[in-house]
Write an enzyme that holds these catalytic residues in place. Structure first.
Site, PDB file in Angstrom:
ATOM      1  N   ASP A   8     -25.396   0.413   9.476  1.00 38.25           N
ATOM      2  CA  ASP A   8     -25.537   1.032   8.156  1.00 38.25           C
ATOM      3  C   ASP A   8     -25.005   2.454   8.249  1.00 38.25           C
ATOM      4  O   ASP A   8     -25.762   3.421   8.401  1.00 38.25           O
ATOM      5  CB  ASP A   8     -26.996   1.024   7.705  1.00 38.25           C
ATOM      6  CG  ASP A   8     -27.137   1.351   6.226  1.00 38.25           C
ATOM      7  OD1 ASP A   8     -26.237   2.036   5.685  1.00 38.25           O
ATOM      8  OD2 ASP A   8     -28.118   0.930   5.607  1.00 38.25           O
ATOM      9  N   GLU A  48     -25.473   2.162  13.850  1.00 36.31           N
ATOM     10  CA  GLU A  48     -24.262   2.486  13.095  1.00 36.31           C
ATOM     11  C   GLU A  48     -23.854   1.382  12.126  1.00 36.31           C
ATOM     12  O   GLU A  48     -22.904   1.565  11.364  1.00 36.31           O
ATOM     13  CB  GLU A  48     -23.118   2.801  14.056  1.00 36.31           C
ATOM     14  CG  GLU A  48     -23.331   4.085  14.836  1.00 36.31           C
ATOM     15  CD  GLU A  48     -22.173   4.416  15.767  1.00 36.31           C
ATOM     16  OE1 GLU A  48     -21.316   3.528  15.976  1.00 36.31           O
ATOM     17  OE2 GLU A  48     -22.126   5.551  16.278  1.00 36.31           O
ATOM     18  N   ARG A  90     -31.924 -10.116   8.755  1.00 43.18           N
ATOM     19  CA  ARG A  90     -31.687 -10.975   7.597  1.00 43.18           C
ATOM     20  C   ARG A  90     -30.716 -12.120   7.906  1.00 43.18           C
ATOM     21  O   ARG A  90     -30.501 -12.982   7.050  1.00 43.18           O
ATOM     22  CB  ARG A  90     -31.144 -10.138   6.435  1.00 43.18           C
ATOM     23  CG  ARG A  90     -32.183  -9.216   5.792  1.00 43.18           C
ATOM     24  CD  ARG A  90     -31.599  -8.495   4.590  1.00 43.18           C
ATOM     25  NE  ARG A  90     -32.589  -7.807   3.799  1.00 43.18           N
ATOM     26  CZ  ARG A  90     -32.836  -6.505   3.861  1.00 43.18           C
ATOM     27  NH1 ARG A  90     -32.174  -5.762   4.734  1.00 43.18           N
ATOM     28  NH2 ARG A  90     -33.747  -5.943   3.081  1.00 43.18           N
ATOM     29  N   MET A 127     -37.868  -1.609  10.773  1.00 39.30           N
ATOM     30  CA  MET A 127     -38.673  -2.453   9.886  1.00 39.30           C
ATOM     31  C   MET A 127     -39.108  -3.740  10.591  1.00 39.30           C
ATOM     32  O   MET A 127     -39.617  -4.652   9.962  1.00 39.30           O
ATOM     33  CB  MET A 127     -37.911  -2.775   8.600  1.00 39.30           C
ATOM     34  CG  MET A 127     -37.659  -1.561   7.726  1.00 39.30           C
ATOM     35  SD  MET A 127     -37.462  -1.944   5.969  1.00 39.30           S
ATOM     36  CE  MET A 127     -36.090  -3.078   5.996  1.00 39.30           C
ATOM     37  N   TYR A 161     -37.644  -7.801  15.658  1.00 43.50           N
ATOM     38  CA  TYR A 161     -36.694  -7.233  16.591  1.00 43.50           C
ATOM     39  C   TYR A 161     -35.721  -8.251  17.180  1.00 43.50           C
ATOM     40  O   TYR A 161     -36.076  -9.391  17.483  1.00 43.50           O
ATOM     41  CB  TYR A 161     -37.440  -6.535  17.729  1.00 43.50           C
ATOM     42  CG  TYR A 161     -38.234  -5.333  17.281  1.00 43.50           C
ATOM     43  CD1 TYR A 161     -37.831  -4.575  16.182  1.00 43.50           C
ATOM     44  CD2 TYR A 161     -39.394  -4.949  17.949  1.00 43.50           C
ATOM     45  CE1 TYR A 161     -38.556  -3.483  15.756  1.00 43.50           C
ATOM     46  CE2 TYR A 161     -40.125  -3.849  17.526  1.00 43.50           C
ATOM     47  CZ  TYR A 161     -39.701  -3.125  16.434  1.00 43.50           C
ATOM     48  OH  TYR A 161     -40.420  -2.041  16.021  1.00 43.50           O
ATOM     49  N   MET A 174     -25.619  -8.011  14.328  1.00 50.01           N
ATOM     50  CA  MET A 174     -26.997  -8.495  14.350  1.00 50.01           C
ATOM     51  C   MET A 174     -27.802  -7.877  13.218  1.00 50.01           C
ATOM     52  O   MET A 174     -27.675  -6.693  12.916  1.00 50.01           O
ATOM     53  CB  MET A 174     -27.647  -8.179  15.695  1.00 50.01           C
ATOM     54  CG  MET A 174     -27.128  -9.023  16.837  1.00 50.01           C
ATOM     55  SD  MET A 174     -28.090  -8.771  18.348  1.00 50.01           S
ATOM     56  CE  MET A 174     -27.330 -10.001  19.412  1.00 50.01           C
ATOM     57  N   GLY A 185     -30.197  -5.819  18.847  1.00 50.73           N
ATOM     58  CA  GLY A 185     -29.787  -4.559  18.254  1.00 50.73           C
ATOM     59  C   GLY A 185     -30.900  -3.531  18.281  1.00 50.73           C
ATOM     60  O   GLY A 185     -30.684  -2.356  18.620  1.00 50.73           O
ATOM     61  N   HIS A 186     -32.122  -3.945  17.934  1.00 49.79           N
ATOM     62  CA  HIS A 186     -33.259  -3.030  17.995  1.00 49.79           C
ATOM     63  C   HIS A 186     -33.515  -2.591  19.434  1.00 49.79           C
ATOM     64  O   HIS A 186     -33.813  -1.417  19.701  1.00 49.79           O
ATOM     65  CB  HIS A 186     -34.520  -3.705  17.451  1.00 49.79           C
ATOM     66  CG  HIS A 186     -34.481  -3.999  15.987  1.00 49.79           C
ATOM     67  ND1 HIS A 186     -34.231  -5.261  15.495  1.00 49.79           N
ATOM     68  CD2 HIS A 186     -34.652  -3.207  14.900  1.00 49.79           C
ATOM     69  CE1 HIS A 186     -34.265  -5.230  14.171  1.00 49.79           C
ATOM     70  NE2 HIS A 186     -34.508  -3.997  13.782  1.00 49.79           N
TER      71      HIS A 186
END
Length: 281
Positions: free
Chosen positions: A150, A148, A187, A30, A33, A184, A36-37
């Site tokens: 989520d 991981e 939000r 989404m 970045y 990370m 983590g992305h």
């Protein structure tokens, strides 16, 4: 790097790649970045000939009073990151491209979605599954990569792919954390300086439970009480959304920690809703 906004153009390109034997990987995101992305893109880059990253703030996974309008966006900055990470295609559709007027088909995995985040976000995973199914249909990848952090989402998408006989491997990439242990998240920018100072206690509370398990504690209620006690002391601005110890594959709540146990939690800290998890054994 190509930037594509049309789903038809994306599908034609990816169909040609699939038919030509090119191994492709999809990284759904989404945007906004962070490291983590980047780790997800790197994971995909190491395992595929072509990497497709989707950048789409999916309206169907947000509830009526959630942060869809306020969700952070930076298309230009994200495109620079994706290009630097060796992404071949950045797919950036508008909402009406993915969910045109009259859309009425949904994909759900209700058994795995009913607990954890699904309690306070009852339509969230229906939106996630539906958009991911669309993206998988459009891109026809050999693998798709998700973080991981989520864990519930990852478990649901693995079950969806298995149940629907999708020719794709759904793979999880490890959680990337700040130096102080906070997972990370885009939000995290919602946190005030004081909230940010307390936020690492979310993970530290889970580690406290893991330490207790290592010392021999197996009772789930005692472990949950210990975590809540830790948070009350070190994360006083937090409001617990859920705190559960579950089987990592079925997500079924456990009464006692055995060979497989995952502690998953969501805590609201100011405007941010932070999620994290940790395997206890």
């Amino acid at each position: 790097m190509q930037i594509i906004t049309s789903k038809d153009e994306l599908q034609r390109l990816c169909l040609d790649w699939r038919c030509s034997g090119v191994k492709t990987a999809l990284v759904p995101t989404m945007g906004y970045y962070h490291t983590g992305h980047e780790s997800l893109m790197d994971y995909a880059r190491q395992r595929a000939d072509k990497v497709i990253v989707s950048l789409f703030v999916n309206p169907t996974q947000f509830g009526p009073h959630e942060d869809l309008a306020a969700y952070p966006r930076d298309l230009a900055g994200d495109a620079e990151v994706a290009s630097r990470m060796g992404v071949d295609v950045l797919f950036t559709p508008q909402a009406e491209e993915m969910f045109p007027q009259g859309h009425g088909t949904w994909v759900e995995v209700p058994e795995l979605a009913k607990g954890l985040c699904g309690i306070s976000r009852p339509t969230h995973f229906r939106g996630v599954c539906t958009v991911v199914m669309k993206l998988l249909t459009l891109t026809l990848p050999r693998l798709a990569v998700f973080g991981e952090k989520d864990w519930q989402q990852l478990a649901i998408l693995k079950r969806m792919a298995k149940d629907m006989c999708l020719p794709v491997s759904i793979e999880g990439s490890p959680i990337i954390r700040e130096k102080d242990g906070l997972a990370m998240s885009s939000r995290n920018i919602y946190l005030t300086p004081e909230e940010r100072k307390q936020a690492p206690a979310l993970q530290l509370g889970l580690q406290h439970a893991r330490d207790l398990v290592a010392q021999g504690e197996r009772d789930v209620e005692k472990l949950r009480a210990a975590i809540r006690g830790y948070w009350q002391q070190h994360l006083p601005t937090g409001s617990v959304d859920y705190l559960e110890i579950v089987h990592p594959e079925t997500l079924a709540p456990l009464e006692s920690v055995g060979r497989d146990a995952l502690c998953a939690a969501a805590v609201k800290v100011g405007r941010a809703r932070l999620i994290d998890n940790l395997k206890l054994v």
